[in-house]
Design an enzyme around this catalytic site. Structure first.
Site, PDB file in Angstrom:
ATOM      1  N   ASP A 159      22.488  53.040  59.470  1.00  0.00           N
ATOM      2  CA  ASP A 159      23.089  54.196  58.795  1.00  0.00           C
ATOM      3  C   ASP A 159      24.572  54.303  59.158  1.00  0.00           C
ATOM      4  OD1 ASP A 159      20.425  55.180  57.818  1.00  0.00           O
ATOM      5  OD2 ASP A 159      20.084  55.254  59.973  1.00  0.00           O
ATOM      6  N   HIS A 187      16.351  59.040  61.562  1.00  0.00           N
ATOM      7  CA  HIS A 187      16.572  57.949  60.602  1.00  0.00           C
ATOM      8  C   HIS A 187      15.673  58.232  59.398  1.00  0.00           C
ATOM      9  CE1 HIS A 187      16.996  54.147  58.622  1.00  0.00           C
ATOM     10  NE2 HIS A 187      15.698  53.994  58.654  1.00  0.00           N
TER      11      HIS A 187
HETATM   12  P1  NAI Z   1       7.789  43.489  57.021  1.00  0.00           P
HETATM   13  O1  NAI Z   1       6.603  44.131  56.378  1.00  0.00           O
HETATM   14  O2  NAI Z   1       8.458  42.338  56.383  1.00  0.00           O
HETATM   15  O3  NAI Z   1       7.372  43.030  58.501  1.00  0.00           O
HETATM   16  C1  NAI Z   1       6.672  43.839  59.379  1.00  0.00           C
HETATM   17  C2  NAI Z   1       5.848  42.936  60.272  1.00  0.00           C
HETATM   18  O4  NAI Z   1       5.270  43.765  61.283  1.00  0.00           O
HETATM   19  C3  NAI Z   1       4.709  42.222  59.548  1.00  0.00           C
HETATM   20  O5  NAI Z   1       4.757  40.828  59.824  1.00  0.00           O
HETATM   21  C4  NAI Z   1       3.464  42.873  60.141  1.00  0.00           C
HETATM   22  O6  NAI Z   1       2.357  42.001  60.221  1.00  0.00           O
HETATM   23  C5  NAI Z   1       3.982  43.249  61.515  1.00  0.00           C
HETATM   24  N1  NAI Z   1       3.164  44.244  62.242  1.00  0.00           N
HETATM   25  C6  NAI Z   1       2.444  45.264  61.736  1.00  0.00           C
HETATM   26  N2  NAI Z   1       1.780  45.889  62.721  1.00  0.00           N
HETATM   27  C7  NAI Z   1       2.112  45.262  63.865  1.00  0.00           C
HETATM   28  C8  NAI Z   1       1.715  45.445  65.223  1.00  0.00           C
HETATM   29  N3  NAI Z   1       0.860  46.401  65.571  1.00  0.00           N
HETATM   30  N4  NAI Z   1       2.229  44.616  66.142  1.00  0.00           N
HETATM   31  C9  NAI Z   1       3.090  43.628  65.792  1.00  0.00           C
HETATM   32  N5  NAI Z   1       3.474  43.401  64.530  1.00  0.00           N
HETATM   33  C10 NAI Z   1       2.996  44.219  63.576  1.00  0.00           C
HETATM   34  O7  NAI Z   1       8.806  44.688  57.308  1.00  0.00           O
HETATM   35  P2  NAI Z   1      10.358  44.649  57.648  1.00  0.00           P
HETATM   36  O8  NAI Z   1      11.126  44.689  56.374  1.00  0.00           O
HETATM   37  O9  NAI Z   1      10.630  43.578  58.626  1.00  0.00           O
HETATM   38  O10 NAI Z   1      10.530  46.097  58.308  1.00  0.00           O
HETATM   39  C11 NAI Z   1       9.946  46.422  59.546  1.00  0.00           C
HETATM   40  C12 NAI Z   1      10.072  47.909  59.844  1.00  0.00           C
HETATM   41  O11 NAI Z   1      11.434  48.279  59.974  1.00  0.00           O
HETATM   42  C13 NAI Z   1       9.490  48.832  58.769  1.00  0.00           C
HETATM   43  O12 NAI Z   1       8.810  49.895  59.427  1.00  0.00           O
HETATM   44  C14 NAI Z   1      10.725  49.384  58.092  1.00  0.00           C
HETATM   45  O13 NAI Z   1      10.469  50.661  57.496  1.00  0.00           O
HETATM   46  C15 NAI Z   1      11.658  49.497  59.267  1.00  0.00           C
HETATM   47  N6  NAI Z   1      13.078  49.610  58.941  1.00  0.00           N
HETATM   48  C16 NAI Z   1      13.860  50.403  59.759  1.00  0.00           C
HETATM   49  C17 NAI Z   1      15.208  50.539  59.554  1.00  0.00           C
HETATM   50  C18 NAI Z   1      16.031  51.418  60.451  1.00  0.00           C
HETATM   51  O14 NAI Z   1      17.223  51.580  60.126  1.00  0.00           O
HETATM   52  N7  NAI Z   1      15.527  52.001  61.545  1.00  0.00           N
HETATM   53  C19 NAI Z   1      15.866  49.842  58.448  1.00  0.00           C
HETATM   54  C20 NAI Z   1      14.994  48.992  57.654  1.00  0.00           C
HETATM   55  C21 NAI Z   1      13.643  48.904  57.899  1.00  0.00           C
END
Ligand code: NAI
Length: 332
Positions: A159, A187
């Protein structure tokens, strides 16, 4: 060369991790003289995908990467961890209410907090990226009582980077000429991107951003909304959430935590509130911080006008609600 440190990335088979791992391997986060052992945690069904990620990490042929461990076992992943990027989370599915999403995620972050407590170094630096990031970080810290709560932070750096880029574009300057824009709060779309204390280098002179822009209606209206809704805008266009920019922001956050902030500049991080600026204690709230010797301090004494105060109150209230919902899930 220093001894290798253990660095955990959860959600390591996902999108954000895919960009983040390259930065870690290339030395852009912990520095060019710090070897790393990578601990890649994901859920069991993703372990085969993780194997592909390991192959690619090997094929980078980068010398800082020593051991690589792909695993679905938190105990193995968090063993002697010096830094942890908690990226993995349950994504929001169609028809899922915020409450359902929070319920699924607080359980994950409770388990990971317990594993950190048992297995990680006591000075481990934990950055929570997975949403709802602020409340996940709070829960994680709660279940890791042997690790100081200052060691748990949530990411609002994306952000901040968005806000800095937007102000630079408006002013027609290079992005690094703008400094000290603040992200307050959660966030989420209640965050308050605040340019009141930001500065800009224009024609070799440093000026305040509000004076240089000279359009408070834009700063309090269009700018705030644009940053609040930028994540949704990216999803609408890409059909997937921000990943490259999120990974870059996670690297920026951890690098500044590890190496310190530059004199005169501050960054925003979600940290456990100590009551600064009248924000309720014991929520993870994004504040401006400076960092030295791997310890952050909340910047004190900034003026908060009535408009800013109303925005801070809204986002703090949302975090108190999330905390209450999380407690309800964990201790019904
Ligand atoms: P993605 O869906 O591509 O990857 C998430 C991964 O986490 C998947 O491989 C899934 O199997 C794994 N996962 C689920 N439960 C798990 C557990 N208990 N232990 C270990 N791994 C687990 O998602 P992406 O795009 O990589 O995003 C990840 C997170 O980051 C989402 O929650 C998204 O909303 C968040 N996010 C946060 C931002 C921020 O500014 N704070 C910005 C963009 C995304």
């Amino acid at each position: 060369m220093a001894e290798p440190i253990n660095v955990v990335v959860t959600g390591a088979a996902g999108q954000i991790a895919y960009s983040l791992l390259y930065q870690l391997a290339a030395g852009s986060v912990f520095g060019p003289n710090q070897p790393i052992n990578l601990r890649l945690l994901d859920i069991a069904p993703m372990v085969d995908v993780l194997k592909g990620v390991v192959m690619e990490l090997e094929d980078l042929a980068l010398p800082l990467v020593r051991e690589i461990l792909p695993t679905a076992d938190p105990a193995a992943a968090f063993k002697d961890a010096a830094a942890a990027f908690l990226v993995g989370a349950m994504p929001r599915k169609q028809g899922m209410e915020r409450k359902d999403l929070l319920a699924a995620n607080v359980k994950i972050f409770k388990d990971q907090g317990e594993a950190l407590d048992k297995y990680a170094c006591k000075d481990v630096k934990v950055l929570v990226v997975g949403n709802p990031a602020n409340t996940n970080a709070l829960i994680c810290s709660h279940y890791a009582p042997s690790i100081p709560k200052e060691n748990f932070t949530a990411m609002t750096r994306l952000d901040q980077n968005r806000a800095q880029a937007s102000l630079a574009a408006r002013l027609g300057v290079q992005v690094d000429k703008v400094q000290n824009v603040i992200i307050w709060g959660n966030h989420s779309s209640t965050q308050y991107p605040d340019a009141a204390h930001a500065s800009v280098e224009l024609n070799d002179k440093v000026s305040s951003v509000p004076a240089a822009i000279n359009d408070d209606a834009w700063l309090n209206g269009v700018f705030v909304e644009k940053i609040q809704k930028r994540g949704a805008e990216v999803i609408a266009a890409r059909k997937m959430s921000s990943a490259m920019s999120a990974a870059k922001a996670a690297g920026d956050h951890m690098r500044d935590w590890w190496m310190g902030t530059k004199p005169g500049s501050w960054i925003s991080m979600g940290v456990v509130s100590d009551g600064s600026y009248g924000i309720p204690k014991d929520i993870v709230f994004s504040f401006p911080v400076t960092i030295k010797n791997k310890k952050y301090e909340i910047v004190q004494g900034l003026s908060i006008n009535d408009f800013a105060r109303s925005k801070l109150t809204i986002t703090a209230k949302e975090l108190e609600e999330e905390r209450a919902e999380a407690h309800q899930v964990l201790m019904p």
